[in-house]
Scaffold this motif. Structure first.
Motif, mmCIF file in Angstrom:
data_model
loop_
_atom_site.group_PDB
_atom_site.id
_atom_site.type_symbol
_atom_site.label_atom_id
_atom_site.label_comp_id
_atom_site.label_asym_id
_atom_site.label_seq_id
_atom_site.Cartn_x
_atom_site.Cartn_y
_atom_site.Cartn_z
ATOM 1 N N LEU A 9 0.828 -1.217 0.000
ATOM 2 C CA LEU A 9 0.000 0.000 0.000
ATOM 3 C C LEU A 9 0.853 1.254 0.000
ATOM 4 O O LEU A 9 0.584 2.211 -0.726
ATOM 5 C CB LEU A 9 -0.912 0.003 1.222
ATOM 6 N N ILE A 10 1.898 1.262 0.825
ATOM 7 C CA ILE A 10 2.784 2.431 0.891
ATOM 8 C C ILE A 10 3.499 2.623 -0.445
ATOM 9 O O ILE A 10 3.637 3.744 -0.944
ATOM 10 C CB ILE A 10 3.791 2.278 2.040
ATOM 11 N N LEU A 11 3.932 1.524 -1.063
ATOM 12 C CA LEU A 11 4.601 1.589 -2.356
ATOM 13 C C LEU A 11 3.667 2.141 -3.427
ATOM 14 O O LEU A 11 4.038 3.016 -4.216
ATOM 15 C CB LEU A 11 5.097 0.198 -2.751
ATOM 16 N N PRO A 69 -4.305 4.020 -1.668
ATOM 17 C CA PRO A 69 -3.305 4.981 -2.163
ATOM 18 C C PRO A 69 -3.897 6.368 -2.420
ATOM 19 O O PRO A 69 -3.249 7.377 -2.153
ATOM 20 C CB PRO A 69 -2.816 4.329 -3.455
ATOM 21 N N MET A 70 -5.142 6.424 -2.919
ATOM 22 C CA MET A 70 -5.770 7.719 -3.171
ATOM 23 C C MET A 70 -6.015 8.477 -1.867
ATOM 24 O O MET A 70 -5.840 9.704 -1.796
ATOM 25 C CB MET A 70 -7.086 7.532 -3.932
ATOM 26 N N GLN A 71 -6.399 7.759 -0.824
ATOM 27 C CA GLN A 71 -6.588 8.411 0.472
ATOM 28 C C GLN A 71 -5.264 8.964 0.998
ATOM 29 O O GLN A 71 -5.214 10.060 1.558
ATOM 30 C CB GLN A 71 -7.178 7.419 1.481
ATOM 31 N N MET A 72 -4.205 8.220 0.803
ATOM 32 C CA MET A 72 -2.888 8.672 1.251
ATOM 33 C C MET A 72 -2.473 9.932 0.487
ATOM 34 O O MET A 72 -1.881 10.859 1.058
ATOM 35 C CB MET A 72 -1.868 7.546 1.086
ATOM 36 N N LYS A 73 -2.815 9.976 -0.777
ATOM 37 C CA LYS A 73 -2.530 11.164 -1.580
ATOM 38 C C LYS A 73 -3.336 12.359 -1.074
ATOM 39 O O LYS A 73 -2.821 13.485 -0.977
ATOM 40 C CB LYS A 73 -2.859 10.893 -3.041
ATOM 41 N N ASP A 74 -4.603 12.122 -0.724
ATOM 42 C CA ASP A 74 -5.450 13.216 -0.221
ATOM 43 C C ASP A 74 -4.941 13.754 1.118
ATOM 44 O O ASP A 74 -5.080 14.939 1.402
ATOM 45 C CB ASP A 74 -6.901 12.744 -0.085
ATOM 46 N N VAL A 75 -4.365 12.871 1.933
ATOM 47 C CA VAL A 75 -3.754 13.347 3.174
ATOM 48 C C VAL A 75 -2.622 14.315 2.855
ATOM 49 O O VAL A 75 -2.482 15.371 3.488
ATOM 50 C CB VAL A 75 -3.245 12.166 4.026
ATOM 51 N N ALA A 76 -1.806 13.973 1.872
ATOM 52 C CA ALA A 76 -0.677 14.829 1.493
ATOM 53 C C ALA A 76 -1.145 16.195 0.984
ATOM 54 O O ALA A 76 -0.424 17.190 1.120
ATOM 55 C CB ALA A 76 0.168 14.137 0.426
ATOM 56 N N LYS A 77 -2.350 16.261 0.435
ATOM 57 C CA LYS A 77 -2.903 17.533 -0.058
ATOM 58 C C LYS A 77 -3.527 18.364 1.058
ATOM 59 O O LYS A 77 -3.817 19.542 0.871
ATOM 60 C CB LYS A 77 -3.981 17.244 -1.118
ATOM 61 N N SER A 78 -3.731 17.761 2.239
ATOM 62 C CA SER A 78 -4.441 18.428 3.326
ATOM 63 C C SER A 78 -3.557 19.441 4.050
ATOM 64 O O SER A 78 -2.335 19.303 4.091
ATOM 65 C CB SER A 78 -4.933 17.389 4.345
ATOM 66 N N LEU A 94 -0.473 6.272 10.949
ATOM 67 C CA LEU A 94 -0.304 7.728 10.899
ATOM 68 C C LEU A 94 1.098 8.150 10.458
ATOM 69 O O LEU A 94 1.248 9.076 9.642
ATOM 70 C CB LEU A 94 -0.644 8.345 12.256
ATOM 71 N N ASP A 95 2.135 7.500 10.956
ATOM 72 C CA ASP A 95 3.495 7.865 10.541
ATOM 73 C C ASP A 95 3.663 7.732 9.040
ATOM 74 O O ASP A 95 4.285 8.586 8.387
ATOM 75 C CB ASP A 95 4.523 6.989 11.265
ATOM 76 N N ASN A 96 3.121 6.649 8.475
ATOM 77 C CA ASN A 96 3.224 6.444 7.028
ATOM 78 C C ASN A 96 2.404 7.467 6.247
ATOM 79 O O ASN A 96 2.833 7.945 5.188
ATOM 80 C CB ASN A 96 2.772 5.027 6.653
ATOM 81 N N LEU A 97 1.225 7.803 6.777
ATOM 82 C CA LEU A 97 0.366 8.770 6.096
ATOM 83 C C LEU A 97 1.018 10.149 6.034
ATOM 84 O O LEU A 97 0.840 10.882 5.057
ATOM 85 C CB LEU A 97 -0.982 8.875 6.818
ATOM 86 N N LEU A 98 1.762 10.490 7.065
ATOM 87 C CA LEU A 98 2.346 11.839 7.142
ATOM 88 C C LEU A 98 3.773 11.903 6.613
ATOM 89 O O LEU A 98 4.303 12.995 6.402
ATOM 90 C CB LEU A 98 2.323 12.330 8.592
ATOM 91 N N GLU A 99 4.401 10.754 6.393
ATOM 92 C CA GLU A 99 5.786 10.736 5.926
ATOM 93 C C GLU A 99 5.905 11.411 4.560
ATOM 94 O O GLU A 99 5.187 11.081 3.609
ATOM 95 C CB GLU A 99 6.292 9.290 5.837
#
Length: 287
Positions: A9-11, A69-78, A94-99
């Protein structure tokens, strides 16, 4: 959580982000949160001024959900991530989402809430330091959470302070009104026991001096020996309802109520319409 699935998922999220042209552009009105009640809290104070990206969708469990992956991208846009506190999803992800995210503010809405630590070995077995994470099941805790949220929202939109203040005070008055109703209607139930599959009402039980009996043991389904004990406890305490969260399997609860001539009551503390669901849960407990 399977480490291989997490790595994949992270990849995938990294590939999704890298395929965009250049740096991910921030959305100045986008806030990410973990659970649906947080969206409700934000909208009660800020109306539709912010877009709220909820990571855990309706029907999913904060103990097992894996972000897309799309949710992780949306976090980066927040511009901000508002964590609820200590749910397993945040502990694991959370660490992965914010990295690698740029300029995102992490806010812990559980600040100043008296957390319940180490009182029960149960439930979401990713608790940090044995902390029970279910603070949103408590009207008293949500009063504090809402104050934390209000203070952060006016930092994000200081020009809206007067509007947010008015909305916050209205929301607070509704919470306090229901809290007073609960205090009055449950005052003669002090010490009353209720049974629930997953211990999601720990903070509510503390608020009104109730005794929550969890069907789960250490986050796992009960053994036959424990099931026998639960049936005996329910009979001894004249328990007729077994609460089950919408996100969990009802079969073990059905097995218990079949022995006690009771019924399964499905509840949803993770519902987006948080105040309505809290009213329903309190009504069931007082009857």
């Amino acid at each position: 959580m399977h480490l291989v699935n997490k790595f994949i998922l992270i990849l995938l999220a990294g590939i999704t982000m890298s395929c965009q042209s250049g740096k991910i552009e921030k959305d100045p009105n986008l806030i990410s949160v973990s659970i649906l009640p947080q969206k409700y809290f934000i909208e009660r104070i800020a109306g539709d001024d912010f877009k709220v990206n909820v990571l855990i969708p309706p029907g999913a469990s904060p103990a097992t959900y894996e972000p897309t992956p799309m949710q992780m991208k949306d976090v980066a846009k927040s511009i901000a991530y508002l964590r609820i506190g200590y749910i397993p999803f945040e502990t694991v992800w959370l660490d992965n989402l914010l990295e690698g995210t740029d300029g995102i503010k992490l806010i812990d809405l559980s600040k100043d809430i008296e957390l319940i630590k180490g009182q029960e070995k149960h439930g979401d077995h990713f608790h940090e330091g044995g902390i029970d994470p279910h603070i949103w099941s408590s009207l008293k805790s949500v009063k504090i959470l809402s104050k934390n949220l209000y203070q952060e929202l006016i930092k994000m939109a200081p020009e809206k302070k007067d509007i947010y203040e008015k909305n916050y005070q209205q929301f607070l008055s509704e919470i306090e009104e229901l809290d007073q109703v609960a205090e009055a209607s449950l005052s003669n139930k002090k010490g009353m026991s209720f049974m629930i599959f997953h211990p999601a009402l720990t903070y509510l039980a503390r608020d009104y001096n109730l005794n929550q009996i969890s069907v789960e043991m250490d986050g796992k389904e009960p053994s036959p020996t424990h099931m026998k004990h639960l049936v005996e406890e329910a009979q001894r305490l004249s328990i007729k309802h077994v609460f089950v969260q919408k996100q969990f399997n009802v079969e073990n609860a059905k097995a218990i109520v079949a022995e006690i001539n009771g019924d399964v009551v499905v509840i949803d503390p993770l519902a987006e319409d948080w105040l309505t669901e809290m009213k329903r849960i309190i009504t069931i407990l007082k009857d």
